[in-house]
Design an enzyme around this catalytic site. Structure first.
Site, PDB file in Angstrom:
ATOM      1  N   SER A   1      -3.147  14.239 -10.007  1.00 42.34           N
ATOM      2  CA  SER A   1      -4.365  13.496 -10.347  1.00 42.34           C
ATOM      3  C   SER A   1      -5.614  14.234  -9.862  1.00 42.34           C
ATOM      4  O   SER A   1      -6.667  14.159 -10.493  1.00 42.34           O
ATOM      5  CB  SER A   1      -4.310  12.081  -9.777  1.00 42.34           C
TER       6      SER A   1
ATOM      7  N   ASP B   1      -1.858   3.822  -8.471  1.00 44.99           N
ATOM      8  CA  ASP B   1      -0.459   3.556  -8.105  1.00 44.99           C
ATOM      9  C   ASP B   1       0.286   4.891  -7.988  1.00 44.99           C
ATOM     10  O   ASP B   1       1.442   5.006  -8.360  1.00 44.99           O
ATOM     11  CB  ASP B   1       0.184   2.651  -9.155  1.00 44.99           C
TER      12      ASP B   1
ATOM     13  N   SER C   1       4.273   0.176 -15.938  1.00 46.18           N
ATOM     14  CA  SER C   1       2.876  -0.268 -15.973  1.00 46.18           C
ATOM     15  C   SER C   1       2.174   0.228 -17.231  1.00 46.18           C
ATOM     16  O   SER C   1       1.267  -0.432 -17.758  1.00 46.18           O
ATOM     17  CB  SER C   1       2.118   0.223 -14.733  1.00 46.18           C
TER      18      SER C   1
ATOM     19  N   ASP D   1       0.576  -2.324  -4.699  1.00 52.91           N
ATOM     20  CA  ASP D   1       1.352  -2.226  -3.450  1.00 52.91           C
ATOM     21  C   ASP D   1       0.504  -2.481  -2.210  1.00 52.91           C
ATOM     22  O   ASP D   1       0.560  -1.727  -1.232  1.00 52.91           O
ATOM     23  CB  ASP D   1       2.061  -0.868  -3.332  1.00 52.91           C
TER      24      ASP D   1
ATOM     25  N   GLY E   1      -0.148   7.460 -11.637  1.00 52.79           N
ATOM     26  CA  GLY E   1       1.192   7.135 -11.163  1.00 52.79           C
ATOM     27  C   GLY E   1       1.946   6.331 -12.197  1.00 52.79           C
ATOM     28  O   GLY E   1       2.164   5.130 -12.044  1.00 52.79           O
TER      29      GLY E   1
ATOM     30  N   HIS F   1       1.589   7.318  -2.205  1.00 50.54           N
ATOM     31  CA  HIS F   1       1.272   6.236  -1.275  1.00 50.54           C
ATOM     32  C   HIS F   1       1.015   6.733   0.140  1.00 50.54           C
ATOM     33  O   HIS F   1       0.988   5.940   1.084  1.00 50.54           O
ATOM     34  CB  HIS F   1       2.398   5.197  -1.277  1.00 50.54           C
TER      35      HIS F   1
ATOM     36  N   ASP G   1       0.178  11.552 -14.309  1.00 48.99           N
ATOM     37  CA  ASP G   1       1.315  11.678 -13.390  1.00 48.99           C
ATOM     38  C   ASP G   1       1.860  13.095 -13.519  1.00 48.99           C
ATOM     39  O   ASP G   1       2.036  13.586 -14.635  1.00 48.99           O
ATOM     40  CB  ASP G   1       2.406  10.651 -13.754  1.00 48.99           C
TER      41      ASP G   1
ATOM     42  N   GLY H   1       7.589  13.016  -9.073  1.00 51.20           N
ATOM     43  CA  GLY H   1       7.919  11.993  -8.077  1.00 51.20           C
ATOM     44  C   GLY H   1       6.987  12.050  -6.885  1.00 51.20           C
ATOM     45  O   GLY H   1       6.515  13.122  -6.514  1.00 51.20           O
TER      46      GLY H   1
HETATM   47 MG    MG Z   1       3.461   0.706  -7.193  1.00 54.20          MG
END
Ligand code: MG
Length: 216
Positions: A118, A135, A46, A164, A40, A138, A65, A69
């Site tokens: 992934s 990350d 990051s 998160d 991500g 979610h 990634d 999105g």
């Molecule tokens: Mg995050």
């Protein structure tokens, strides 16, 4: 940390500086033993911290990634950003932004972009990892699958970082928190102090963790 704040602040993303510095410190330590991997990347905030940490040891960061999105970043959703939408392709594309970030950070000799879901990248993965940063998507399914697919590749002493984590459901989605609790209860990790919403666990020296865990 040898990347300017101005560069970091110019990159879109949802990572707090304190969380980023924690990632940097973990990567700067453990990448001496094995490469690091993040799931991500989005626009690469990051990636700057983790990549700078890996660069200290002339190591490598794999940045996974699909750049289309995650669920909450699609048009009409809470975290949609029209600047990341590719009108001609009719979908999101954060890869151009990500590449610019790598260039700005001078990380093109350190970061290996893996432009893929992934779960596809994990299918033939065989390289032991010093750090895995989760990350990505979610949703419960996405976060759980990432944990199952990647945590087993950590070396003893390696770090599992999960972003998160909200203990209170009113503050955010619960999938990262679920994965964090799952890892904490697995017996394979020591739980280290959190930094804001960043959970950090350290792989214990004992026990063989399957590369792909059976589904609970
Ligand atoms: Mg995050």
């Amino acid at each position: 940390m040898d990347i300017d704040d101005a560069v970091i602040n110019s990159v879109k993303g949802f990572l707090d500086k304190e969380e980023g510095m924690r990632l940097y410190e973990l990567a700067a330590e453990v990448s001496a033993k094995a490469p690091c991997l993040e799931i991500g990347s989005y626009c690469g905030k990051s990636t700057l911290y983790l990549g700078a940490g890996c660069r200290v040891n002339n190591s490598v960061l794999f940045a996974v990634d699909h750049h289309r999105g995650s669920e909450e970043q699609q048009p009409g959703e809470e975290y949609f950003d029209p600047e990341t939408f590719d009108i001609s392709a009719g979908c999101m594309d954060t890869f151009p932004c990500f590449r610019r970030t790598l260039a700005m950070g001078g990380l093109e000799e350190t970061v290996v972009p893996v432009v893929s879901r992934s779960s596809v990248a994990a299918r033939m993965w065989a390289t032991p990892l010093g750090l895995v940063f989760i990350d990505g998507g979610h949703s419960l399914e996405a976060a759980f699958t990432d944990y199952c697919n990647w945590a087993g590749h950590l070396i003893p002493g390696g770090y599992l970082a999960v972003h998160d984590i909200f203990r209170n459901p009113e503050d955010g989605g619960q999938a990262p928190h679920y994965v964090y609790r799952l890892a904490s209860a697995s017996g394979f990790f020591d739980v280290l102090p959190m930094t804001r919403t960043l959970g950090v666990l350290k792989r214990r020296e004992c026990g063989v963790m399957p590369a792909v865990l059976p589904e609970a």
